[in-house]
Write a protein that holds these residues in place. Structure first.
Motif, PDB file in Angstrom:
ATOM      1  N   LYS A  49       1.000  -1.193   0.000  1.00  0.00           N
ATOM      2  CA  LYS A  49      -0.088   0.075  -0.031  1.00  0.00           C
ATOM      3  C   LYS A  49       0.804   1.683   0.024  1.00  0.00           C
ATOM      4  O   LYS A  49       1.854   1.212   0.786  1.00  0.00           O
ATOM      5  CB  LYS A  49      -0.659  -0.163   0.912  1.00  0.00           C
ATOM      6  CG  LYS A  49      -1.554  -1.016   1.095  1.00  0.00           C
ATOM      7  CD  LYS A  49      -2.787  -0.844   2.863  1.00  0.00           C
ATOM      8  CE  LYS A  49      -3.445  -1.840   3.155  1.00  0.00           C
ATOM      9  NZ  LYS A  49      -4.013  -2.126   4.350  1.00  0.00           N
ATOM     10  N   ILE A  50       0.315   2.504  -0.855  1.00  0.00           N
ATOM     11  CA  ILE A  50       0.982   3.337  -0.550  1.00  0.00           C
ATOM     12  C   ILE A  50      -0.169   4.577   0.106  1.00  0.00           C
ATOM     13  O   ILE A  50      -1.114   4.990  -0.436  1.00  0.00           O
ATOM     14  CB  ILE A  50       1.216   4.030  -1.462  1.00  0.00           C
ATOM     15  CG1 ILE A  50       2.595   3.444  -2.599  1.00  0.00           C
ATOM     16  CG2 ILE A  50       1.913   5.452  -1.920  1.00  0.00           C
ATOM     17  CD1 ILE A  50       2.693   3.719  -3.695  1.00  0.00           C
ATOM     18  N   LEU A  51      -0.067   5.324   1.366  1.00  0.00           N
ATOM     19  CA  LEU A  51      -1.208   6.184   2.102  1.00  0.00           C
ATOM     20  C   LEU A  51      -0.238   7.715   1.487  1.00  0.00           C
ATOM     21  O   LEU A  51       0.202   8.002   1.260  1.00  0.00           O
ATOM     22  CB  LEU A  51      -0.516   6.054   3.183  1.00  0.00           C
ATOM     23  CG  LEU A  51      -2.008   7.447   4.017  1.00  0.00           C
ATOM     24  CD1 LEU A  51      -2.996   6.469   4.140  1.00  0.00           C
ATOM     25  CD2 LEU A  51      -0.702   7.126   5.413  1.00  0.00           C
ATOM     26  N   GLY A  99       4.219   0.434   2.119  1.00  0.00           N
ATOM     27  CA  GLY A  99       5.261   0.226   1.702  1.00  0.00           C
ATOM     28  C   GLY A  99       5.978   2.153   1.559  1.00  0.00           C
ATOM     29  O   GLY A  99       7.280   2.495   1.466  1.00  0.00           O
ATOM     30  N   ALA A 100       4.928   2.935   1.871  1.00  0.00           N
ATOM     31  CA  ALA A 100       5.539   4.558   1.550  1.00  0.00           C
ATOM     32  C   ALA A 100       4.098   5.326   1.485  1.00  0.00           C
ATOM     33  O   ALA A 100       2.890   4.763   1.680  1.00  0.00           O
ATOM     34  CB  ALA A 100       6.018   4.794   0.036  1.00  0.00           C
ATOM     35  N   VAL A 101       4.554   6.351   2.367  1.00  0.00           N
ATOM     36  CA  VAL A 101       3.566   7.991   2.360  1.00  0.00           C
ATOM     37  C   VAL A 101       3.700   8.929   1.683  1.00  0.00           C
ATOM     38  O   VAL A 101       5.362   9.120   1.525  1.00  0.00           O
ATOM     39  CB  VAL A 101       3.350   7.909   4.073  1.00  0.00           C
ATOM     40  CG1 VAL A 101       2.753   9.421   4.342  1.00  0.00           C
ATOM     41  CG2 VAL A 101       3.124   6.696   5.355  1.00  0.00           C
ATOM     42  N   VAL A 102       2.153   9.350   0.934  1.00  0.00           N
ATOM     43  CA  VAL A 102       3.179  10.534   0.753  1.00  0.00           C
ATOM     44  C   VAL A 102       1.802  11.907   0.995  1.00  0.00           C
ATOM     45  O   VAL A 102       0.998  11.565   0.916  1.00  0.00           O
ATOM     46  CB  VAL A 102       2.041  10.325  -1.594  1.00  0.00           C
ATOM     47  CG1 VAL A 102       2.326  11.884  -2.100  1.00  0.00           C
ATOM     48  CG2 VAL A 102       2.937   9.258  -2.313  1.00  0.00           C
ATOM     49  N   LEU A 103       2.414  12.748   1.303  1.00  0.00           N
ATOM     50  CA  LEU A 103       1.943  14.341   1.871  1.00  0.00           C
ATOM     51  C   LEU A 103       1.549  14.857   0.961  1.00  0.00           C
ATOM     52  O   LEU A 103       2.174  14.938  -0.034  1.00  0.00           O
ATOM     53  CB  LEU A 103       2.708  14.499   2.446  1.00  0.00           C
ATOM     54  CG  LEU A 103       3.477  14.173   4.037  1.00  0.00           C
ATOM     55  CD1 LEU A 103       4.516  15.051   4.500  1.00  0.00           C
ATOM     56  CD2 LEU A 103       2.030  13.413   4.873  1.00  0.00           C
ATOM     57  N   ARG A 104      -0.032  14.890   0.493  1.00  0.00           N
ATOM     58  CA  ARG A 104       0.014  15.799  -0.583  1.00  0.00           C
ATOM     59  C   ARG A 104      -0.695  17.414  -0.041  1.00  0.00           C
ATOM     60  O   ARG A 104      -1.677  17.912   0.795  1.00  0.00           O
ATOM     61  CB  ARG A 104      -1.463  15.182  -1.271  1.00  0.00           C
ATOM     62  CG  ARG A 104      -2.103  16.108  -2.213  1.00  0.00           C
ATOM     63  CD  ARG A 104      -1.033  16.629  -3.537  1.00  0.00           C
ATOM     64  NE  ARG A 104      -1.781  16.843  -4.710  1.00  0.00           N
ATOM     65  CZ  ARG A 104      -0.827  17.119  -5.739  1.00  0.00           C
ATOM     66  NH1 ARG A 104       0.253  16.511  -5.569  1.00  0.00           N
ATOM     67  NH2 ARG A 104      -1.985  18.095  -6.700  1.00  0.00           N
ATOM     68  N   VAL A 161       8.662  -1.960  -4.494  1.00  0.00           N
ATOM     69  CA  VAL A 161       7.436  -2.276  -5.626  1.00  0.00           C
ATOM     70  C   VAL A 161       6.976  -2.120  -6.636  1.00  0.00           C
ATOM     71  O   VAL A 161       7.640  -0.800  -6.907  1.00  0.00           O
ATOM     72  CB  VAL A 161       6.129  -2.816  -4.626  1.00  0.00           C
ATOM     73  CG1 VAL A 161       7.169  -3.317  -3.222  1.00  0.00           C
ATOM     74  CG2 VAL A 161       5.696  -1.373  -4.104  1.00  0.00           C
ATOM     75  N   ASP A 162       7.057  -3.036  -7.572  1.00  0.00           N
ATOM     76  CA  ASP A 162       6.055  -2.683  -9.245  1.00  0.00           C
ATOM     77  C   ASP A 162       4.935  -2.007  -9.289  1.00  0.00           C
ATOM     78  O   ASP A 162       4.398  -1.037 -10.161  1.00  0.00           O
ATOM     79  CB  ASP A 162       6.579  -3.221 -10.165  1.00  0.00           C
ATOM     80  CG  ASP A 162       8.343  -3.432  -9.984  1.00  0.00           C
ATOM     81  OD1 ASP A 162       8.712  -3.290 -10.421  1.00  0.00           O
ATOM     82  OD2 ASP A 162       8.748  -5.039 -10.560  1.00  0.00           O
ATOM     83  N   SER A 163       4.236  -2.585  -7.664  1.00  0.00           N
ATOM     84  CA  SER A 163       2.495  -2.023  -8.262  1.00  0.00           C
ATOM     85  C   SER A 163       2.351  -1.932  -6.855  1.00  0.00           C
ATOM     86  O   SER A 163       2.687  -2.601  -5.622  1.00  0.00           O
ATOM     87  CB  SER A 163       1.997  -2.649  -8.619  1.00  0.00           C
ATOM     88  OG  SER A 163       1.847  -4.223  -8.029  1.00  0.00           O
ATOM     89  N   ALA A 164       0.912  -1.322  -6.188  1.00  0.00           N
ATOM     90  CA  ALA A 164       0.713  -1.233  -4.933  1.00  0.00           C
ATOM     91  C   ALA A 164      -0.640  -0.276  -5.489  1.00  0.00           C
ATOM     92  O   ALA A 164      -0.777   0.458  -5.723  1.00  0.00           O
ATOM     93  CB  ALA A 164       1.718  -0.071  -4.077  1.00  0.00           C
ATOM     94  N   ARG A 165      -1.363  -0.622  -4.089  1.00  0.00           N
ATOM     95  CA  ARG A 165      -2.430   0.530  -4.171  1.00  0.00           C
ATOM     96  C   ARG A 165      -2.368   1.528  -2.634  1.00  0.00           C
ATOM     97  O   ARG A 165      -2.069   2.027  -2.213  1.00  0.00           O
ATOM     98  CB  ARG A 165      -3.752  -0.822  -3.193  1.00  0.00           C
ATOM     99  CG  ARG A 165      -4.137  -2.467  -4.109  1.00  0.00           C
ATOM    100  CD  ARG A 165      -5.051  -2.421  -3.153  1.00  0.00           C
ATOM    101  NE  ARG A 165      -4.088  -3.034  -1.353  1.00  0.00           N
ATOM    102  CZ  ARG A 165      -5.261  -3.194  -0.786  1.00  0.00           C
ATOM    103  NH1 ARG A 165      -5.963  -1.735  -0.163  1.00  0.00           N
ATOM    104  NH2 ARG A 165      -4.636  -3.738   0.538  1.00  0.00           N
ATOM    105  N   VAL A 166      -3.244   2.225  -3.719  1.00  0.00           N
ATOM    106  CA  VAL A 166      -2.663   3.827  -2.831  1.00  0.00           C
ATOM    107  C   VAL A 166      -4.264   4.045  -1.895  1.00  0.00           C
ATOM    108  O   VAL A 166      -5.078   3.810  -2.889  1.00  0.00           O
ATOM    109  CB  VAL A 166      -2.921   4.771  -4.319  1.00  0.00           C
ATOM    110  CG1 VAL A 166      -3.237   6.335  -3.605  1.00  0.00           C
ATOM    111  CG2 VAL A 166      -2.040   5.055  -5.080  1.00  0.00           C
ATOM    112  N   ILE A 167      -4.330   3.919  -0.695  1.00  0.00           N
ATOM    113  CA  ILE A 167      -5.079   4.197   0.138  1.00  0.00           C
ATOM    114  C   ILE A 167      -5.623   5.333   0.221  1.00  0.00           C
ATOM    115  O   ILE A 167      -4.680   6.454   0.222  1.00  0.00           O
ATOM    116  CB  ILE A 167      -4.566   3.080   0.760  1.00  0.00           C
ATOM    117  CG1 ILE A 167      -4.244   3.271   1.930  1.00  0.00           C
ATOM    118  CG2 ILE A 167      -4.781   2.029   0.707  1.00  0.00           C
ATOM    119  CD1 ILE A 167      -3.763   2.722   3.522  1.00  0.00           C
TER     120      ILE A 167
END
Length: 333
Positions: free
Chosen positions: A49-51, A94-99, A273-279
Motif C-alpha cells: 500500500k501507498i498511503l 510501503g510509502a506515505v505521500v503527503l499531498r 515494489v512495481d505495483s501497490a494500492r493507493v489508499i
C-alpha cells in the motif's frame, strides 16, 4: 445591491431552519457517528500500500467550524496524528505521500506535525514523500521538511520561509471617533500588541525577539531537511519570498518537478515494489473516490436543499499569534 446581498446572507441561518422544518432541507449525518478511521483504495492493486495523506488549507491545532457552526471538523494536527498512528500499525504500507496544498498556519501546529512525521519515519522506516499542490508555502513547506523527498508540480508556489505575527494599530481611528483605551493591566507589558494603542520601542523589541527565535527554528529545520540547499543564496531563500517550482528546484528547495503519476512512481520505487494500492483514510459514511477527492475526510453534517448539497463553509481566522504563513495583505488564512 451589496447591501441586499449582505442582508440575505444574515437571514440564511433562519431560512435554513425554516426550510428544514418544512421538509425542504435535510440535515443528514455526514458520517457514521463513530470516530474510527476507515481505509479505502482509490487507485491501483496489490498487497502493498501507498498511503495518500492530504494536508490542505490552514494548518492549525484547533478544530474548524463549518456550515454556520453546525459542523466541527478535526484540526489538521489531530487528523495527521491519527492517520500516522493508524499507518504505523499497518506493515503493508510501503510509502506515505503527503499531498500538501497549504499556505501554512500556526507555528505550533506546523512544528508538531513536522515532529510527528519525523517520528513516524524514524520508528517505522517507511519512506515519506512530500507532493506539492498549487501552494505549499511557509508552514506548508515546513512540514514537508520531515519527508525524504520533495516533488512540486510545475505550477506550484512554495517558499515564504519566515514568521509573521499579525497586528494592527487602530489608535488613530479611535482618537477620531472619540474612543479611549480603558484597559487595566497588571504590568507594563500585559497588553503587548494591543490594537488600541501604539506599541512602545521596548515592546517592538520584545515581539521581534520572539519572531527572530521562531524564524531561527524555521531556518534550522530547512537546513536539516535540505542538505543540498544553495547556502550561497540562503539570505534570499529565507527572506520570506515565494518561489515558482523551477526556481525552487534550482535553489535546492525541492528534489524534482513532476505530476501525480511521477509522485506515485517514486513512491513505488521507494517502497521497492512495481505495483501497490493507493489508499486513503476517512471518517464517516462517504469514502473518497479518488486521490484528490475532498469527500468526507472527517465526520460532520451535510445540508441539502431540494436534494442539492449546500456549501456553507467558512475558513478559520487566525488570531494574533505567531504564524508560519504566506498571507498576502488582505487575504484570510
Amino acid at each position: 445591491m451589496r447591501l441586499r446581498a449582505l442582508t440575505a446572507l444574515r437571514r440564511l441561518p433562519l431560512l435554513v431552519v425554516i426550510l428544514a422544518l418544512a421538509g425542504c432541507v435535510v440535515i443528514s449525518p455526514f458520517g457514521r457517528g463513530d470516530n474510527d478511521l476507515h481505509e479505502t483504495t482509490v487507485q491501483g492493486e496489490g498487497a502493498r500500500k501507498i498511503l495518500w495523506l492530504p494536508i490542505s488549507g490552514f494548518i492549525s491545532d484547533a478544530p474548524s467550524q463549518r456550515a454556520l457552526g453546525l459542523v466541527q471538523q478535526p484540526s489538521t494536527l489531530a487528523t495527521i496524528s491519527r492517520a500516522l498512528d493508524k499507518a504505523a500499525e499497518d506493515d503493508a504500507i510501503g510509502a506515505v505521500v503527503l499531498r500538501i496544498n497549504s499556505p501554512g498556519g500556526t507555528v505550533a501546529a506546523a512544528d508538531e506535525i513536522y515532529a510527528r512525521i519525523a517520528r513516524y519515519r524514524r520508528e517505522t522506516g517507511v519512506p515519506v514523500i512530500a507532493s506539492f499542490g498549487g501552494v505549499a508555502a511557509s508552514g506548508g513547506y515546513y512540514v514537508a521538511m520531515a519527508a525524504d523527498r520533495v516533488i512540486a508540480q510545475p505550477t506550484s508556489i512554495t517558499g515564504s520561509i519566515g514568521v509573521i505575527i499579525p497586528g494592527v494599530n487602530a489608535s488613530g481611528l479611535l482618537d477620531k471617533i472619540g474612543v479611549d483605551n480603558a484597559s487595566y493591566v497588571s504590568a507594563a507589558h500585559k497588553d503587548i500588541m494591543s490594537p488600541l494603542r501604539e506599541a512602545t520601542p521596548e515592546e517592538r523589541a520584545i515581539v521581534q525577539k520572539v519572531v527572530d527565535s521562531l524564524f531561527k527554528r524555521f531556518v534550522s529545520v530547512v537546513e536539516a531537511g535540505r542538505p543540498e540547499l544553495d547556502r550561497a543564496h540562503l539570505d534570499d531563500i529565507t527572506d520570506g519570498r515565494i518561489f515558482a517550482a523551477d526556481d525552487a528546484l534550482r535553489l535546492g528547495l525541492i528534489d524534482k518537478i513532476g505530476h501525480i503519476d511521477d509522485v506515485l512512481a517514486l513512491a513505488r520505487e521507494s517502497a521497492g515494489v512495481d505495483s501497490a494500492r493507493v489508499i486513503r483514510y476517512y471518517q464517516g459514511r462517504s469514502a473518497p473516490d479518488s486521490i484528490l477527492s475532498e469527500s468526507a475526510a472527517a465526520g460532520g453534517l451535510r445540508l441539502q436543499a431540494a436534494g442539492m448539497p449546500v456549501d456553507l463553509s467558512f475558513e478559520s481566522q487566525a488570531a494574533a499569534q505567531p504564524l508560519y504563513l504566506w498571507r498576502p495583505q488582505g487575504m484570510s488564512p
